[in-house]
Design a protein around this motif. Structure first.
Motif, PDB file in Angstrom:
ATOM      1  N   ASN A 192       0.821  -1.211   0.000  1.00  0.00           N
ATOM      2  CA  ASN A 192       0.000   0.000   0.000  1.00  0.00           C
ATOM      3  C   ASN A 192       0.853   1.259   0.000  1.00  0.00           C
ATOM      4  O   ASN A 192       1.927   1.284   0.610  1.00  0.00           O
ATOM      5  CB  ASN A 192      -0.915   0.032   1.232  1.00  0.00           C
ATOM      6  N   LEU A 193       0.362   2.305  -0.668  1.00  0.00           N
ATOM      7  CA  LEU A 193       1.037   3.600  -0.620  1.00  0.00           C
ATOM      8  C   LEU A 193       0.810   4.281   0.720  1.00  0.00           C
ATOM      9  O   LEU A 193       1.659   5.028   1.195  1.00  0.00           O
ATOM     10  CB  LEU A 193       0.551   4.509  -1.751  1.00  0.00           C
ATOM     11  N   VAL A 194      -0.354   4.039   1.312  1.00  0.00           N
ATOM     12  CA  VAL A 194      -0.693   4.575   2.638  1.00  0.00           C
ATOM     13  C   VAL A 194      -1.356   3.471   3.442  1.00  0.00           C
ATOM     14  O   VAL A 194      -2.264   2.798   2.943  1.00  0.00           O
ATOM     15  CB  VAL A 194      -1.625   5.802   2.541  1.00  0.00           C
ATOM     16  N   ASP A 195      -0.896   3.269   4.660  1.00  0.00           N
ATOM     17  CA  ASP A 195      -1.455   2.264   5.561  1.00  0.00           C
ATOM     18  C   ASP A 195      -2.034   2.917   6.799  1.00  0.00           C
ATOM     19  O   ASP A 195      -1.648   4.037   7.182  1.00  0.00           O
ATOM     20  CB  ASP A 195      -0.366   1.287   6.002  1.00  0.00           C
ATOM     21  N   ASP A 196      -2.935   2.197   7.448  1.00  0.00           N
ATOM     22  CA  ASP A 196      -3.343   2.553   8.803  1.00  0.00           C
ATOM     23  C   ASP A 196      -2.444   1.781   9.758  1.00  0.00           C
ATOM     24  O   ASP A 196      -2.513   0.542   9.819  1.00  0.00           O
ATOM     25  CB  ASP A 196      -4.815   2.199   9.049  1.00  0.00           C
ATOM     26  N   LEU A 197      -1.593   2.508  10.463  1.00  0.00           N
ATOM     27  CA  LEU A 197      -0.646   1.893  11.390  1.00  0.00           C
ATOM     28  C   LEU A 197      -1.209   2.002  12.806  1.00  0.00           C
ATOM     29  O   LEU A 197      -1.318   3.107  13.352  1.00  0.00           O
ATOM     30  CB  LEU A 197       0.718   2.590  11.295  1.00  0.00           C
ATOM     31  N   GLU A 198      -1.554   0.861  13.379  1.00  0.00           N
ATOM     32  CA  GLU A 198      -2.103   0.840  14.735  1.00  0.00           C
ATOM     33  C   GLU A 198      -0.964   0.789  15.745  1.00  0.00           C
ATOM     34  O   GLU A 198      -0.145  -0.130  15.727  1.00  0.00           O
ATOM     35  CB  GLU A 198      -3.031  -0.361  14.910  1.00  0.00           C
ATOM     36  N   VAL A 199      -0.936   1.793  16.623  1.00  0.00           N
ATOM     37  CA  VAL A 199       0.105   1.875  17.642  1.00  0.00           C
ATOM     38  C   VAL A 199      -0.575   1.951  19.004  1.00  0.00           C
ATOM     39  O   VAL A 199      -1.155   2.978  19.362  1.00  0.00           O
ATOM     40  CB  VAL A 199       1.001   3.110  17.436  1.00  0.00           C
ATOM     41  N   PRO A 200      -0.535   0.869  19.777  1.00  0.00           N
ATOM     42  CA  PRO A 200      -1.195   0.860  21.086  1.00  0.00           C
ATOM     43  C   PRO A 200      -0.751   2.035  21.956  1.00  0.00           C
ATOM     44  O   PRO A 200       0.442   2.337  22.045  1.00  0.00           O
ATOM     45  CB  PRO A 200      -0.756  -0.477  21.687  1.00  0.00           C
ATOM     46  N   GLY A 201      -1.717   2.690  22.577  1.00  0.00           N
ATOM     47  CA  GLY A 201      -1.426   3.829  23.437  1.00  0.00           C
ATOM     48  C   GLY A 201      -1.309   5.141  22.696  1.00  0.00           C
ATOM     49  O   GLY A 201      -1.269   6.211  23.321  1.00  0.00           O
ATOM     50  N   ILE A 202      -1.228   5.082  21.372  1.00  0.00           N
ATOM     51  CA  ILE A 202      -1.096   6.308  20.573  1.00  0.00           C
ATOM     52  C   ILE A 202      -2.266   6.466  19.616  1.00  0.00           C
ATOM     53  O   ILE A 202      -2.821   7.547  19.464  1.00  0.00           O
ATOM     54  CB  ILE A 202       0.239   6.308  19.798  1.00  0.00           C
ATOM     55  N   GLY A 203      -2.678   5.354  18.985  1.00  0.00           N
ATOM     56  CA  GLY A 203      -3.815   5.420  18.079  1.00  0.00           C
ATOM     57  C   GLY A 203      -3.473   4.829  16.725  1.00  0.00           C
ATOM     58  O   GLY A 203      -2.450   4.165  16.541  1.00  0.00           O
ATOM     59  N   THR A 204      -4.359   5.063  15.774  1.00  0.00           N
ATOM     60  CA  THR A 204      -4.161   4.596  14.404  1.00  0.00           C
ATOM     61  C   THR A 204      -3.718   5.774  13.548  1.00  0.00           C
ATOM     62  O   THR A 204      -4.413   6.791  13.455  1.00  0.00           O
ATOM     63  CB  THR A 204      -5.453   3.984  13.838  1.00  0.00           C
ATOM     64  N   LEU A 205      -2.540   5.638  12.952  1.00  0.00           N
ATOM     65  CA  LEU A 205      -1.942   6.732  12.190  1.00  0.00           C
ATOM     66  C   LEU A 205      -1.832   6.346  10.728  1.00  0.00           C
ATOM     67  O   LEU A 205      -1.468   5.210  10.402  1.00  0.00           O
ATOM     68  CB  LEU A 205      -0.537   7.035  12.722  1.00  0.00           C
ATOM     69  N   GLN A 206      -2.123   7.294   9.844  1.00  0.00           N
ATOM     70  CA  GLN A 206      -1.826   7.067   8.439  1.00  0.00           C
ATOM     71  C   GLN A 206      -0.315   7.097   8.252  1.00  0.00           C
ATOM     72  O   GLN A 206       0.377   7.956   8.812  1.00  0.00           O
ATOM     73  CB  GLN A 206      -2.481   8.147   7.576  1.00  0.00           C
ATOM     74  N   ALA A 207       0.196   6.160   7.468  1.00  0.00           N
ATOM     75  CA  ALA A 207       1.651   6.069   7.293  1.00  0.00           C
ATOM     76  C   ALA A 207       1.972   5.579   5.889  1.00  0.00           C
ATOM     77  O   ALA A 207       1.318   4.670   5.373  1.00  0.00           O
ATOM     78  CB  ALA A 207       2.257   5.122   8.319  1.00  0.00           C
ATOM     79  N   THR A 208       2.985   6.203   5.285  1.00  0.00           N
ATOM     80  CA  THR A 208       3.590   5.671   4.073  1.00  0.00           C
ATOM     81  C   THR A 208       4.878   4.987   4.494  1.00  0.00           C
ATOM     82  O   THR A 208       5.778   5.634   5.048  1.00  0.00           O
ATOM     83  CB  THR A 208       3.891   6.782   3.051  1.00  0.00           C
ATOM     84  N   MET A 209       4.946   3.679   4.263  1.00  0.00           N
ATOM     85  CA  MET A 209       6.111   2.888   4.678  1.00  0.00           C
ATOM     86  C   MET A 209       6.821   2.400   3.417  1.00  0.00           C
ATOM     87  O   MET A 209       6.260   1.619   2.647  1.00  0.00           O
ATOM     88  CB  MET A 209       5.673   1.734   5.577  1.00  0.00           C
ATOM     89  N   ILE A 210       8.035   2.891   3.222  1.00  0.00           N
ATOM     90  CA  ILE A 210       8.735   2.676   1.958  1.00  0.00           C
ATOM     91  C   ILE A 210      10.149   2.161   2.188  1.00  0.00           C
ATOM     92  O   ILE A 210      10.821   2.561   3.150  1.00  0.00           O
ATOM     93  CB  ILE A 210       8.754   3.996   1.133  1.00  0.00           C
ATOM     94  N   ASN A 211      10.578   1.247   1.348  1.00  0.00           N
ATOM     95  CA  ASN A 211      11.969   0.793   1.318  1.00  0.00           C
ATOM     96  C   ASN A 211      12.641   1.459   0.122  1.00  0.00           C
ATOM     97  O   ASN A 211      12.562   0.974  -1.003  1.00  0.00           O
ATOM     98  CB  ASN A 211      12.042  -0.731   1.131  1.00  0.00           C
ATOM     99  N   ALA A 212      13.279   2.579   0.359  1.00  0.00           N
ATOM    100  CA  ALA A 212      14.003   3.270  -0.717  1.00  0.00           C
ATOM    101  C   ALA A 212      15.099   4.093  -0.057  1.00  0.00           C
ATOM    102  O   ALA A 212      14.803   4.979   0.738  1.00  0.00           O
ATOM    103  CB  ALA A 212      13.075   4.167  -1.531  1.00  0.00           C
ATOM    104  N   GLY A 213      16.347   3.759  -0.366  1.00  0.00           N
ATOM    105  CA  GLY A 213      17.446   4.414   0.346  1.00  0.00           C
ATOM    106  C   GLY A 213      17.655   3.782   1.690  1.00  0.00           C
ATOM    107  O   GLY A 213      18.726   3.262   2.008  1.00  0.00           O
ATOM    108  N   ILE A 214      16.581   3.819   2.485  1.00  0.00           N
ATOM    109  CA  ILE A 214      16.558   3.162   3.791  1.00  0.00           C
ATOM    110  C   ILE A 214      15.095   2.980   4.154  1.00  0.00           C
ATOM    111  O   ILE A 214      14.248   3.797   3.761  1.00  0.00           O
ATOM    112  CB  ILE A 214      17.305   4.024   4.843  1.00  0.00           C
ATOM    113  N   PRO A 215      14.736   1.900   4.843  1.00  0.00           N
ATOM    114  CA  PRO A 215      13.334   1.749   5.238  1.00  0.00           C
ATOM    115  C   PRO A 215      12.881   2.953   6.078  1.00  0.00           C
ATOM    116  O   PRO A 215      13.537   3.304   7.063  1.00  0.00           O
ATOM    117  CB  PRO A 215      13.329   0.462   6.068  1.00  0.00           C
TER     118      PRO A 215
END
Length: 389
Positions: A192-215
């Motif tokens: 996915n270009l954008v994911d819903d990243l669930e982080v306990p205690g913080i919430g659900t954040l939109q995130a772009t997770m990419i492996n390019a140059g460095i993860p």
């Protein structure tokens, strides 16, 4: 107890907004010429880690992620390359060297050191002009091309190229990161270009997770309570904020498939990176330089080794360039969306222009290369002393 010191040929170099201790593999003690505990212990002692005071008073490190770096160059293991480049990110307060990623900033210095260190064939070095150094980045199994200026047969270090985050001008070095998707898998490991990243205690954040140059995990600044104009002192003095970012990083690393569980994040400090983006607004950089809203396409702040970086890691700049070139990522949207092959982004020390070529192949995004300009300079050369134990 008395332990004599051994002397090891070494060069202390700045590359981009980082600096580190450079070695040729053949100059290291025999036990440290192969991966393992002996090598890690040697590099820890050279840098001055682990240091509970976090000052690196008794070593060559500078007590920041940008200055706790080591490089080992060796004869090329790949055809049509000049040198192998192995990068070790040394933890400041823990007995740990992270070999999981590259340093993009130091890549510019690698090209220069490869020439002076005898790795580049003399017939490929012009008397005047540019020497193209073909670097094999051994950590991530990728090719980097550095274009090193040459004057009178030697590397030219001085010049009028200015790089925000570096005090003095120097000679410009153009660096190309070929096929920059990280060697650990797909460019977008979740698909996915954008994911819903669930982080306990913080919430659900939109995130772009990419492996390019460095993860890298990209977030929207506003989603985590920031503006994108922050400087180091706004974040690095707050342990709760830093802990929050580390939690996000750990859960993002699991989602990216880099680790199996969040507990493993402690032993993988160098990757992935966490960065947050925002649309352009005016701000004052750490140097006092005023950055106007129309000077940049977007704002980016990134953390390295648990702290907000004073400028931008070169590998993260590759991730920014690549993500910006792909419509729909958070980076691309912060820059205004649409098709683009280059962006200028604002970071804590000023601005940086980066470019990338990306294309959709068989419904998967791939990147041909990312390009940026850096500079490099030898700060000191000779022998580093390390106590024998």
């Amino acid at each position: 107890m008395h332990h004599p010191q051994t002397r090891i040929p070494a060069t202390y170099m700045r590359g981009g907004t980082s600096k580190g201790v450079f070695f040729r593999l053949q100059d290291l003690p025999e036990a440290a010429q192969k991966p393992g505990k002996a090598r890690d212990n040697l590099l820890l002692r050279v840098i001055g880690s682990p240091d509970p005071y976090q000052k690196h008073t008794d070593g060559m490190g500078g007590a920041t992620s940008s200055t706790s770096k080591t490089v080992i160059l060796a004869a090329p293991t790949q055809p049509d390359h000049d040198v192998d480049y192995l990068f070790g990110q040394v933890s400041i307060d823990k007995p740990f060297v992270d070999w999981s990623g590259n340093c993009g900033n130091l890549s510019a210095a690698v090209g220069a050191f490869a020439i002076s260190g005898g790795f580049v064939s003399p017939d490929r070095i012009p008397d005047n002009g540019t020497c193209t150094v073909r670097i094999w980045q051994a950590n991530i199994q990728k090719t980097i091309i550095a274009h090193i200026p040459i004057t009178n047969g030697e590397v030219q270090e001085t010049g009028d190229f200015e790089l925000d985050g570096v005090t003095f001008p120097a000679a410009e070095i153009k660096v190309e990161f070929m096929d920059p998707a990280d060697g650990e898998g797909a460019m977008f490991p979740t698909g996915n270009l954008v994911d819903d990243l669930e982080v306990p205690g913080i919430g659900t954040l939109q995130a772009t997770m990419i492996n390019a140059g460095i993860p890298t995990i990209f977030l929207n600044a506003t989603a985590i309570g920031f503006k994108g104009t922050e400087l180091q002192e706004d974040i690095n003095g707050d342990p709760d904020v830093l802990a929050k970012f580390e939690t996000i990083r750990a859960y993002g690393a699991v989602k990216m498939g880099l680790i199996d569980n969040i507990e493993q994040a402690a032993n993988r400090q160098h990757t992935p990176k966490v960065a947050f983006v925002a649309e352009p607004v005016s701000y004052t950089a750490s140097s006092g330089k005023r950055i106007a809203e129309n000077d940049v396409d977007l704002l980016v702040r990134a953390l390295s080794m648990g702290k907000l970086h004073h400028a931008m890691m070169g590998t993260a700049a590759v991730a920014i360039a690549t993500a910006a070139a792909i419509p729909g990522t958070l980076v691309n949207l912060a820059a205004g969306g649409g098709d683009r092959n280059e962006v200028t982004f604002g970071h804590p020390s000023g601005t940086l222009k980066v470019g990338a070529e990306a294309e959709l192949v068989n419904r998967q995004w791939t990147a041909k290369k990312a390009i940026m300009s850096r500079s490099a300079r030898v700060l000191m050369e000779g022998k580093v002393r390390v106590p024998l134990e």
